[in-house]
Design a protein around this motif. Structure first.
Motif: not given
Lengths: 346, 366
Positions: A140, A147-148, A151-152, A155, A158-159, B294, B297-298, B301, B339-340, B342-343, B345-347, B349-350, B353-354
């Motif tokens: 990737v 970027l991912g 974010s994680v 997050g 913050q949690i 971000l 782009i997310a 993509v 916060s949740t 964000a987590v 969202k990040g997962i 995105i990856i 793309v995978l």
């Protein structure tokens, strides 16, 4: 494809045959050092009594210490033609985990601080390995991976905290590392300096460092000559993560609290510093010394603007302009060098 | 041009070397099957549909439907009400306009980190006392023009630096991010500027037949974007430049000018987004558009636009924006914080793309 990949190689080989003087002249870090000297001279002339004092210089050095630690890892990553946007978030999540555990242990002594340090470094290392694995094995693009994970990681931080910063740095950590001084120099700066020097030696004087350049210069060639590129990439991202974790504990020591909301632009600041310092975003070129010079330019500008009474907001405008100018000059010079040498080797 | 080509080479070579071992294994064991799958794919209507753009977007539709099912299951009527859906769409509209501009830049082989900063600068510039006084004397359209002009100006600077100065897009727009955000702070002095023009607010906050004007703007921008990318020479040139800049140049496309147009287009989109944001929040501040780069782009993509350029999909981008906005909405309705989100969202995105790469590898191997 073979024609496009030759130019970097020719630069690499011819550069090593040049004299030391030639090599120094062709390094962007030297040019950028000149810019830094000019900036210091201008501010020094404008307000000699406040700017060029030991107090102010120590202050600047202290301000860049944490970014310097991050910049060491970032230099390695960018030299491989990668990028790590997650450093700020990894710093936050590491410091949060460390602060939470140290808070739970309750002590104010070195044993608590040590556990915090170990935890922060482990968390950072873990994130780094995850980044590296996704970049090297899952293929990737680094921009998306980090970027991912940016974010994680943020997050999760913050949690864990519920969005409220934790004030839980043991006294020994704050007294000795955060506020401590050794012969007048802040302890945090000395620590950062050690990290930078070790990072510089690893980058410029070891096989690991040479492989880093090789991967960034031409990944396929690196594979062909037998470098385990995937493993090296994972190690390099792991290093960046580890240093972000270490920076997390330093940040706790300096501020006495986690800085959840305060690191959103850390990644871009560190990347800008590394790139201003002459590390090519396309990989294969760069130096630790350059990154450090690149780090000091924004810091000196900010301090200078405050002292001579210009709005500090101008600092970001100035940094943006210097970033463009530095890269533009570097590219013009490099293009000229490629043209000249391309003819002689052809 | 040497810069462009050296930039491309590690990517493409890396990709080919990745595929290489797999291909060897496959061709050794089953040299015939790949050809057979191609043939069957073209014959079987379902397969050919899957291989087309509908198939690419099907995954996104499924993801969106799943999200909606989760939303209905967990929040019930609060989720499935017309009001809530309009809220989702209104929130999606601003970032959606930016993302559609971003689709063009990324399809053209570039990237723009400065979109959020440009939105902030445009919103601040269009709400200064001077602009608002002039707008009060003349017409609120002046504020819109100001924002668009600021956006296009920033895009022009980005585009010139990248196309003619040959500075890597990542760096040029990183510098623009710093400079535009700084300039916005200088102009606004970090104060929030209130939009005083009632007509401006009334126009953009109105609804036509129950559909908010902001959503209509987003729809119009999406349609224009789709036509521009898929049905015009401008779109073909964009994809050609993004796919292989050198080949595009040899084919007679003015690569530099095309690249510059793309960044100006995105700048305009940012200016429009700033106007929409000013209308929604009735303010202009230097903190507007935080992390838009971000988010955009997310969305682009996960929509299926290739980060390396050469392939772009507006429909995918719209779905990408809707997925993220709906996700935020479902989380908010269930009292799960940023916060949740964000987590998740990040997962996403990856993972997206995978998944794309797995699909691309399977399709690209024969």
């Amino acid at each position: 494809m073979t024609t496009t990949s030759t130019p970097p190689q020719t630069i690499e080989t011819t550069a090593s045959h040049d004299g030391l003087l030639e090599r120094i002249k062709s390094m962007q870090s030297v040019w950028i050092l000149g810019v830094l000297v000019v900036i210091v001279a201008v501010f020094g002339a404008l307000s000699p009594t406040t700017f060029l004092t030991a107090g102010n210089i120590t202050n600047i050095a202290q301000n860049v210490s944490i970014w310097a630690v991050l910049a060491v890892g970032m230099t390695f990553v960018i030299i491989t033609s990668g990028i790590d946007l997650s450093v700020g978030s990894v710093l936050v999540v590491s410091s949060v985990v460390a602060a939470k555990s140290m808070d739970a242990m309750g002590g104010q002594g070195w044993s608590t601080a040590l556990i915090g340090l170990v935890l922060a470094v482990i968390v950072g290392l873990g994130w780094g390995i995850l980044n590296g694995f996704l970049v090297a094995k899952a293929k990737v693009p680094p921009l998306i991976v980090t970027l991912g994970t940016l974010s994680v990681a943020l997050g999760i931080a913050q949690i864990i905290t519920g969005g409220l910063d934790i004030r839980a740095a043991p006294d020994v950590l704050q007294d000795n590392i955060g506020y401590g001084r050794l012969a007048g120099i802040p302890a945090i700066t000395i620590i950062a300096l050690i990290v930078v020097v070790v990072g510089g030696i690893v980058l410029h004087r070891t096989r690991f460092g040479r492989y880093t350049y090789a991967i960034g210069s031409n990944e396929v060639s690196a594979r062909r000559v037998g470098i385990n590129v995937d493993r090296k990439l994972i190690q390099i991202y792991a290093l960046s993560g580890l240093l972000a974790g270490f920076a997390g504990i330093l940040s706790l020591a300096q501020y006495g609290t986690t800085t959840i909301a305060g690191q959103s632009l850390t990644n871009l600041n560190v990347i800008a510093a590394v790139v201003i310092g002459g590390t090519s975003i396309f990989g294969g070129q760069g130096s630790m010394f350059g990154s450090m010079v690149g780090l000091f330019i924004p810091a000196v500008l900010q301090s200078g603007f405050v002292i001579i009474g210009v709005s500090p907001y101008w600092q970001t405008v100035a940094v943006g302009t210097i970033l463009i100018a530095a890269v533009y000059v570097d590219q013009q010079r490099r293009a000229a060098a490629t043209r000249g040498k391309g003819v002689s080797t052809a | 041009m040497s810069v462009e080509s050296t930039r491309k080479s590690p990517d493409s070579e890396g990709a080919s070397s990745v595929g290489a071992p797999d291909v060897h294994v496959k061709t050794a064991g089953e040299s015939a099957p790949p050809a057979a799958t191609v043939a069957s794919a073209s014959r079987n209507p379902l397969n050919s549909l899957m291989a087309g753009s509908a198939g690419r977007n099907l995954g996104l539709v499924i993801a969106l439907v799943l999200l909606c099912i989760v939303g209905v299951a967990t929040a019930g009527d609060r989720f499935a009400s017309v009001d809530n859906i309009m809220t989702i769409l209104r929130l999606a509209a601003v970032i959606g306009v930016v993302s559609i501009g971003m689709t063009f830049v990324i399809s053209g082989g570039g990237i723009d980190l400065s979109v959020g900063a440009i939105v902030a600068l445009a919103s601040v510039w269009a709400t200064t006392l001077a602009t608002q006084t002039m707008a009060a004397d003349f017409h609120w359209i002046l504020m819109v023009f100001t924002a668009l002009a600021v956006g296009a100006g920033c895009g022009l600077i980005n585009g010139s630096l990248i196309a003619y100065g040959r500075i890597a897009p990542f760096i040029a727009t990183l510098a623009m991010l710093a400079a535009a955000r700084g300039l916005a702070e200088i102009i606004a002095q970090r104060r929030t500027q209130i939009v005083t023009n009632r007509d401006f607010i009334d126009f953009f906050q109105a609804s036509v037949l129950g559909v908010p004007v902001l959503v209509i703007i987003f729809a119009i921008v999406a349609i224009i974007g789709w036509v521009l990318l898929n049905r015009t020479t401008f779109g073909r040139r964009t994809l050609a430049v993004g796919g292989n800049a050198e080949a595009a140049r040899l084919a007679g496309i003015k690569v530099q000018r095309q690249t510059m147009y793309l960044y100006i287009l995105l700048g305009l989109a940012c200016g429009l987004a700033a106007v929409m944001l000013m209308a929604r929040t009735t303010t202009g501040t230097s903190t507007h558009g935080g992390l838009y780069e971000l988010d955009a782009i997310a969305a682009v993509v996960i929509g299926g636009t290739l980060l390396s350029g050469g392939r772009g999909t507006i429909v995918g981008t719209v779905f990408g924006v809707l997925i993220f906005t709906t996700l935020t909405n479902v989380f908010t309705l269930n009292n799960l914080g940023i916060s949740t989100q964000a987590v998740a969202k990040g997962i996403i995105i990856i993972a997206a793309v995978l998944l794309q790469q797995r699909v691309a590898a399977r399709r690209g191997s024969p």
